[in-house]
Design a protein around this motif. Structure first.
Motif, PDB file in Angstrom:
ATOM      1  N   UNK B  65      76.441   3.921  31.043  1.00 58.78           N
ATOM      2  CA  UNK B  65      77.811   3.492  30.752  1.00 58.78           C
ATOM      3  C   UNK B  65      78.124   3.436  29.271  1.00 58.78           C
ATOM      4  N   UNK B  66      77.171   2.965  28.490  1.00 60.05           N
ATOM      5  CA  UNK B  66      77.414   2.873  27.047  1.00 60.05           C
ATOM      6  C   UNK B  66      76.153   3.322  26.324  1.00 60.05           C
ATOM      7  N   UNK B  68      73.118   3.250  23.454  1.00 53.73           N
ATOM      8  CA  UNK B  68      72.235   2.218  22.938  1.00 53.73           C
ATOM      9  C   UNK B  68      72.838   1.579  21.677  1.00 53.73           C
ATOM     10  N   UNK B  70      75.921   1.102  21.021  1.00 54.18           N
ATOM     11  CA  UNK B  70      76.985   0.155  21.361  1.00 54.18           C
ATOM     12  C   UNK B  70      76.423  -1.199  21.783  1.00 54.18           C
ATOM     13  N   UNK B  71      75.235  -1.177  22.408  1.00 49.51           N
ATOM     14  CA  UNK B  71      74.598  -2.447  22.777  1.00 49.51           C
ATOM     15  C   UNK B  71      74.045  -3.123  21.529  1.00 49.51           C
ATOM     16  N   UNK B  72      73.306  -2.332  20.733  1.00 49.13           N
ATOM     17  CA  UNK B  72      72.617  -2.924  19.581  1.00 49.13           C
ATOM     18  C   UNK B  72      73.584  -3.381  18.485  1.00 49.13           C
ATOM     19  N   UNK B  74      76.075  -5.091  18.636  1.00 48.58           N
ATOM     20  CA  UNK B  74      76.477  -6.488  18.800  1.00 48.58           C
ATOM     21  C   UNK B  74      75.353  -7.471  18.464  1.00 48.58           C
ATOM     22  N   UNK B  75      74.126  -6.958  18.295  1.00 50.20           N
ATOM     23  CA  UNK B  75      72.995  -7.877  18.066  1.00 50.20           C
ATOM     24  C   UNK B  75      73.033  -8.437  16.650  1.00 50.20           C
ATOM     25  N   UNK B  76      72.820  -9.744  16.503  1.00 51.12           N
ATOM     26  CA  UNK B  76      72.818 -10.335  15.156  1.00 51.12           C
ATOM     27  C   UNK B  76      71.751  -9.715  14.260  1.00 51.12           C
ATOM     28  N   UNK B  77      70.563  -9.418  14.848  1.00 47.04           N
ATOM     29  CA  UNK B  77      69.534  -8.747  14.067  1.00 47.04           C
ATOM     30  C   UNK B  77      68.858  -7.709  14.937  1.00 47.04           C
ATOM     31  N   UNK B  81      65.524  -0.049  16.895  1.00 47.39           N
ATOM     32  CA  UNK B  81      65.947   0.122  18.290  1.00 47.39           C
ATOM     33  C   UNK B  81      65.744  -1.110  19.155  1.00 47.39           C
ATOM     34  N   UNK B  82      65.189  -2.150  18.588  1.00 55.13           N
ATOM     35  CA  UNK B  82      64.972  -3.392  19.322  1.00 55.13           C
ATOM     36  C   UNK B  82      65.897  -4.484  18.790  1.00 55.13           C
ATOM     37  N   UNK B  83      66.113  -5.505  19.619  1.00 53.12           N
ATOM     38  CA  UNK B  83      66.771  -6.721  19.156  1.00 53.12           C
ATOM     39  C   UNK B  83      65.684  -7.623  18.589  1.00 53.12           C
TER      40      UNK B  83
END
Lengths: 478, 90, 358
Positions: B65-66, B68, B70-72, B74-77, B81-83
């Motif tokens: 759907x989206x 990677x 676009x997901x990452x 939004x992550x603060x840090x 490729x990882x949160x």
């Protein structure tokens, strides 16, 4: 032995679905970190859960192969706790109405058959993965596995030895993988086992202090962890050197010991409650029958078919049915080339040898069965000899060549023209007249040498049986 | 005043004194009113979902759907490729 | 072409969506809510996003009935024709009616919640602020209908809200209406005279608010546990270790009303209190559903205010949410009233509205 070890197992098995349990991300193993993640399984708000039908069907299949009583109206619950690998802050699982209860699995032990009874099986979503990164001194979160569907199979404390545990796990793996429920790979984490263990004096009906051991990713590790942990309990009881506490312990495979996990153990209250986003699921008789009918052959039935109908040896049949993957390769190859003995022989002798060279076992072998069947056929009908066949197999394995095309393009087909072979032999005999004399004066050993010369001249492309006959005749002066 | 600190811990919250006093006094009022419920005889099954509909499913088809990113994003840090979060294991 | 305002709990791809909270500051929505796509498909225009109080959780103990949410103001002031929001605790229903607007709360499971910031999943339902009930239903017919992305919906793809019924009978819970002020009582009396009316005893009314509160807090505490500073939104600074990150982030990022709801939720779900509180509330929820007699009346009429205490008033608004019924509030003879119908009977509410406004 004064003591008795009492164990119960919690086995997590990832279901063989294409997509996740409550969202449509791919559930495949081995993608780049966070590649198979959408807003829902990243814990973002506004993404309602919609249940994957296949996951429920595989849950029903798991219930059927473990002789369990299926819950006719089941629902999902939410289990609340905070951990960075849990994106929503809750895990969707089943506490109040799991998919089934009261099953059993029969195992063969040194003392005969034993029934392991199961408390329940429930469906739940997996958590993500945490990687501990030493360079940055931080932990890194990968949500690829988050919300992948699992079943957790909870046994009663019926186990007394590590051997029973391992035998049970092998049996579960066979039942579940042959039913298509899961590929059950310990190394990839699609099958995971936690062992609850306690030790008591033989004859006592009171259970001792219980610990739970986690993080074993091979059968060997499971057996070793049980050995270590039960000895630790016995030592504590014998010497009083240590006070046993109820806790979760982590197995360290390198050190060969279990270690206390201090985290989140003290009096966690998971605040379970029924998930109001997911409608109850009613499992009808019709649905159960449909799943039952769609179940593939079990390992046991397949073994009977291989030995009795196909006339294969017990040894060969047990190897093939010991791995769902090999059994699939066998069945698929048989579709294209229907000589069971040849196919089994090629799988067990040649394919497994090549796989071993690549550090792969029966569960990980992958081969294009159509091409595999073709090359077996080419050998079988004498188009190529077995040595060329082996070479081709390694090319199919590595490069995926088409055996038919490759044989033609590289002119690897067998020479079947006996006149031509006869001419080659005559030339060789002329070139090595000394050897011919030796042979005629009774030295049989030179026959092998002459045979080898002819084979070399023909590039290994003639049937050795044919050469042997022609050579014998010509030497006899016929 | 009822002690709410165990619940703060469950919710990963640490309230200021003023907040704690207010929440605690509200909780006291609410709990007192909740006690009315025990007088009601409710010998029925829980009602969790009000829709009288069962078995709502999705077919097992994987759809991306989206991306990677676009997901990452939004992550603060994030890292590689990882949160990224503080160490969870010693 | 209608001008529509979205409250800040409805997601639009690429746009910050905070549901009025600090903890979601920096959160850029990765997807667009189904209702927004449907609105745009029907040629409507999104003119603005409306501010809201944090997650729509009101202060249950302080009367703030004169603080009008922006989603209502924009319709009242003619900035927009409609706005969409999610009224769980009645504030929107009351404020809309008291400012001369209408609020339509549709049947649970008829409007997709894909892209709605969830609060109380078993009750969340996007509703419409509008100028008249029939107009509001026109907009509703554009956004309602099954969505495969929401697992708790009726299967119908479309709803026809225009169906008419010849004569409507209304149920008046007199003992409740009598708690309202004189003006409201006489407005409801006048309203009732236009229909066949019967007295209704709403059994369990006195504990609606408790059931509502227990279930809501349980679901709120669960739904907001995803706000933890790990994956998106606010992350506190100066934390020491993972646990401190959680605690600092949530303590700094959540408002005190939300904290109250979370703590109450933890309480009613905790091991020792699950049975007397949460489970008992779910059982009474069933009793409430089974106590209704829609064979004896088509719609139930209720006032929008019976007390200065917001917690007392909560019972007035709980029924549609607890049972999943459609409801609309509006001003009649200058007083706020609300009509509740059986599942998927929005058209009866509309018919009644037309009769009384004629």
């Amino acid at each position: 032995m004064k003591y008795e070890v009492v164990m119960g197992l919690e086995v997590h098995v990832e279901l063989a679905t294409e997509s996740k349990l409550f969202c449509s991300c791919s559930a495949k193993f081995g993608a780049e970190a966070n590649e198979n993640v959408c807003p829902a399984c990243a814990g973002m708000p506004g993404m309602p859960a919609v249940t994957n039908k296949k996951a429920v069907e595989l849950g029903i299949a798991a219930a059927l192969v473990t002789n369990s009583e299926i819950t006719r109206t089941m629902f999902f619950d939410k289990k609340n706790y905070f951990y960075p690998d849990l994106p929503t802050g809750y895990q969707i699982t089943q506490l109040f109405a799991p998919i089934c209860r009261n099953g059993w699995v029969e195992i063969e032990t040194g003392e005969g058959k034993k029934k392991i009874t199961l408390k329940q099986i429930h469906i739940e979503e997996d958590a993500g993965k945490l990687v501990h990164d030493n360079r940055t001194g931080t932990s890194l979160v990968d949500f690829n596995r988050a919300s992948v569907p699992l079943v957790e199979i909870v046994s009663n404390p019926d186990f007394r030895t590590a051997e029973e545990v391992v035998t049970y796990l092998e049996k579960l793996r066979s039942l579940l993988s042959f039913a298509g429920v899961s590929d059950c790979k310990l190394q990839e984490g699609s099958m995971r086992c936690d062992v609850n263990i306690s030790v008591r004096e033989k004859g006592s009906d009171k259970l001792g202090t219980r610990t739970e051991i986690k993080n074993m990713n091979s059968m060997k590790a499971i057996a070793a962890a049980i050995e270590f942990e039960s000895q630790r309990h016995i030592d504590a009881l014998e010497t009083g050197s240590e006070v046993l506490v109820q806790e979760t312990r982590r197995w360290d495979d390198n050190i060969g010991e279990t270690f206390s996990m201090r985290e989140k153990e003290n009096a966690t209250d998971y605040r379970y409650f029924p998930n109001p986003e997911i409608m109850p699921i009613v499992i009808s008789d019709e649905w159960i029958s449909a799943v039952r009918e769609s179940l593939p052959e079990t390992a046991q039935d397949k073994y009977i078919r291989l030995t009795q109908k196909l006339g294969l040896s017990e040894y060969d049949s047990s190897i093939i049915t010991g791995s769902k993957n090999l059994a699939d390769i066998f069945d698929e190859t048989m579709k294209y080339f229907n000589k069971p003995k040849e196919v089994v022989n090629w799988i067990i002798v040649e394919l497994l040898a090549i796989a071993k060279g690549d550090n792969k076992g029966g569960d990980d072998v992958k081969i294009d069965c159509k091409k595999f069947a073709k090359l077996i056929e080419l050998v079988d009908n004498n188009t190529i000899n077995r040595g060329v066949g082996k070479k081709l197999l390694s090319l199919v394995w590595k490069e995926g060549i088409d055996p038919d095309v490759y044989v033609k393009e590289n002119n690897l087909g067998m020479v079947s023209d006996t006149d031509m072979i006869g001419q080659v032999i005559k030339n060789i005999l002329t070139m090595h007249s000394k050897s011919v004399d030796e042979y005629k004066s009774g030295n049989q050993k030179v026959f092998g040498f002459l045979m080898g010369q002819v084979m070399r001249e023909l590039g290994g492309k003639a049937d050795p049986q044919v050469i042997k006959k022609l050579l014998t005749d010509l030497l006899a002066g016929k | 005043m009822i002690d709410i600190r165990d619940y703060e811990a469950m919710e990963k919250l640490s309230l200021s004194e003023a907040e704690r006093n207010w929440v605690s006094s509200c909780a006291e009022l609410l709990l007192k009113s909740f006690d009315e419920l025990e007088k009601i005889e409710a010998d029925v099954d829980p009602l969790i979902t009000v829709l009288d509909i069962l078995n709502i499913f999705r077919e097992d088809v994987a759809v991306k759907k989206v991306s990677r990113e676009e997901i990452l994003s939004n992550a603060p840090e994030q890292y590689d490729g990882y949160i990224q979060v503080p160490k969870t294991l010693e | 072409m209608n001008r529509v305002v979205l409250e800040d709990c409805i997601m639009q791809k690429g746009i910050p969506v905070t549901a009025g909270s600090k903890i979601l500051e920096n959160f850029i929505s990765p997807l667009t809510a189904t209702v927004v796509n449907k609105l745009l498909d029907h040629g409507n225009v999104i003119v603005q996003r409306a501010k809201m109080y944090e997650f729509g959780i009101p202060n249950f103990f302080t009367d703030d009935s004169d603080e009008i949410p922006e989603a209502i103001k924009v319709v009242k002031d003619g900035v927009a024709d409609y706005s969409l929001c999610n009224d769980l605790f009645g504030k929107y229903r009351r404020n809309a009616a008291e400012t001369g607007c209408c609020y339509i709360h549709p049947t649970y499971g008829t409007v997709s919640r894909f892209g709605l910031i969830p609060l109380v999943s078993s009750m969340d339902q996007i509703g419409v602020v509008c100028k008249s009930i029939p107009e509001g239903l026109k907009l509703l017919s554009q956004i309602a209908g099954n969505d495969l992305e929401d697992g708790a919906m009726f299967p119908e793809k479309f709803y026809d809200y225009a169906k008419n019924k010849q004569s409507i009978s209304v149920g008046i819970p007199e003992s409740i209406v009598n708690k309202a002020d004189q003006e409201t009582q006489s407005a409801i009396k006048e309203f009732a005279e236009k229909f066949n009316s019967v007295n209704v005893d709403l059994e369990y009314f006195d504990v609606y608010k408790q059931v509502m509160m227990i279930l809501s807090c349980a679901e709120i505490s669960n739904n907001i546990s995803r706000y933890d500073g790990i994956k998106f939104g606010y992350r506190a600074s100066g934390y020491k270790g993972i646990d401190d990150l959680y605690i600092k982030t949530r303590s700094e990022g959540l408002g005190v009303e939300t904290k109250l709801a979370a703590i109450m939720g933890a309480m009613v779900l905790s091991k020792n209190q699950y049975t007397p509180y949460y489970e008992q509330a779910t059982k009474i929820r069933r009793l409430i559903k089974e106590s209704l007699r829609f064979d004896a009346y088509d719609i139930i009429v209720l006032p929008c205010c019976i007390s200065e205490d917001p917690y007392e008033n909560l019972s007035l608004f709980a029924l549609p949410n607890l049972v999943g019924l459609p409801c609309a509030s509006f001003s009649y003879k200058g007083q706020g009233i609300q009509l509740i119908a059986n599942v998927k009977n929005e058209n009866l509410i509309s018919t009644a509205w037309e009769v009384c406004m004629a």
